[in-house]
Design a protein around this motif. Structure first.
Motif, PDB file in Angstrom:
ATOM      1  N   UNK A  10     -18.668  -4.001   2.366  1.00  0.00           N
ATOM      2  CA  UNK A  10     -19.117  -5.067   3.261  1.00  0.00           C
ATOM      3  C   UNK A  10     -17.994  -5.713   4.062  1.00  0.00           C
ATOM      4  N   UNK A  11     -16.745  -5.325   3.791  1.00  0.00           N
ATOM      5  CA  UNK A  11     -15.603  -5.915   4.495  1.00  0.00           C
ATOM      6  C   UNK A  11     -14.622  -4.822   4.906  1.00  0.00           C
ATOM      7  N   UNK A  12     -13.851  -5.078   5.961  1.00  0.00           N
ATOM      8  CA  UNK A  12     -12.880  -4.071   6.406  1.00  0.00           C
ATOM      9  C   UNK A  12     -11.566  -4.163   5.625  1.00  0.00           C
ATOM     10  N   UNK A  13     -11.667  -4.348   4.301  1.00  0.00           N
ATOM     11  CA  UNK A  13     -10.476  -4.444   3.461  1.00  0.00           C
ATOM     12  C   UNK A  13     -10.583  -3.511   2.266  1.00  0.00           C
ATOM     13  N   UNK A  34       2.753  -5.452   4.549  1.00  0.00           N
ATOM     14  CA  UNK A  34       1.565  -6.286   4.407  1.00  0.00           C
ATOM     15  C   UNK A  34       1.871  -7.731   4.033  1.00  0.00           C
ATOM     16  N   UNK A  35       3.098  -8.027   3.570  1.00  0.00           N
ATOM     17  CA  UNK A  35       3.451  -9.417   3.249  1.00  0.00           C
ATOM     18  C   UNK A  35       4.826  -9.812   3.815  1.00  0.00           C
ATOM     19  N   UNK A  59      -5.887  -4.506   4.882  1.00  0.00           N
ATOM     20  CA  UNK A  59      -6.767  -3.988   5.927  1.00  0.00           C
ATOM     21  C   UNK A  59      -6.935  -2.478   5.791  1.00  0.00           C
ATOM     22  N   UNK A  60      -8.187  -2.024   5.957  1.00  0.00           N
ATOM     23  CA  UNK A  60      -8.485  -0.588   5.917  1.00  0.00           C
ATOM     24  C   UNK A  60      -7.911   0.115   7.141  1.00  0.00           C
ATOM     25  N   UNK A  61      -7.828   1.428   7.037  1.00  0.00           N
ATOM     26  CA  UNK A  61      -7.367   2.296   8.128  1.00  0.00           C
ATOM     27  C   UNK A  61      -5.964   1.916   8.601  1.00  0.00           C
ATOM     28  N   UNK A  96       1.836   3.516   1.667  1.00  0.00           N
ATOM     29  CA  UNK A  96       0.478   3.381   1.158  1.00  0.00           C
ATOM     30  C   UNK A  96      -0.476   3.530   2.329  1.00  0.00           C
ATOM     31  N   UNK A  97      -1.473   4.414   2.184  1.00  0.00           N
ATOM     32  CA  UNK A  97      -2.484   4.596   3.231  1.00  0.00           C
ATOM     33  C   UNK A  97      -3.827   4.096   2.697  1.00  0.00           C
ATOM     34  N   UNK A  98      -4.428   3.140   3.430  1.00  0.00           N
ATOM     35  CA  UNK A  98      -5.751   2.626   3.027  1.00  0.00           C
ATOM     36  C   UNK A  98      -6.723   2.747   4.174  1.00  0.00           C
TER      37      UNK A  98
END
Length: 98
Positions: A10-13, A34-35, A59-61, A96-98
């Motif tokens: 439900x979220x793009x994460x 990411x931080x 975040x995805x992608x 890392x790939x998400x």
């Protein structure tokens, strides 16, 4: 060391769990794109069994360079999706790939 990815429909994460065994260590963080490489924002919690663990929403992608910071020493993730040379650090970073 391990990374667990849990994609949220439900979220793009993606909830990413970083775990590293460091029984003799006092502190551990995960730092990366990411931080803003901030060890305070990436602080991991030490569990009773000596493993440090933390969960972060990413975040995805996306691809992120990162490392662990254990008692002031940078360490790569053995189970990273890949590695990338970083001119600034003069070393490879985990990717890392998400």
């Amino acid at each position: 060391m391990s990374i667990k990815k849990q994609f949220i429909k439900t979220k793009p994460v993606c909830k990413v769990t970083f775990s590293i065994e460091a029984k003799e260590s006092f502190s551990a963080s995960v730092v990366g794109d990411f931080n803003n490489w901030n060890s305070t924002e990436g602080e991991l919690t030490k569990l009773k069994n000596g493993t440090f663990k933390g969960v972060f929403d990413l975040d995805k992608d996306s691809k992120y360079e990162f490392k662990y910071l254990i008692d002031g020493a940078y360490v790569n993730e053995e189970a990273a999706d890949s590695y990338k040379w970083n001119e600034y650090a003069g070393a490879e970073n985990s990717v890392l790939e998400v």
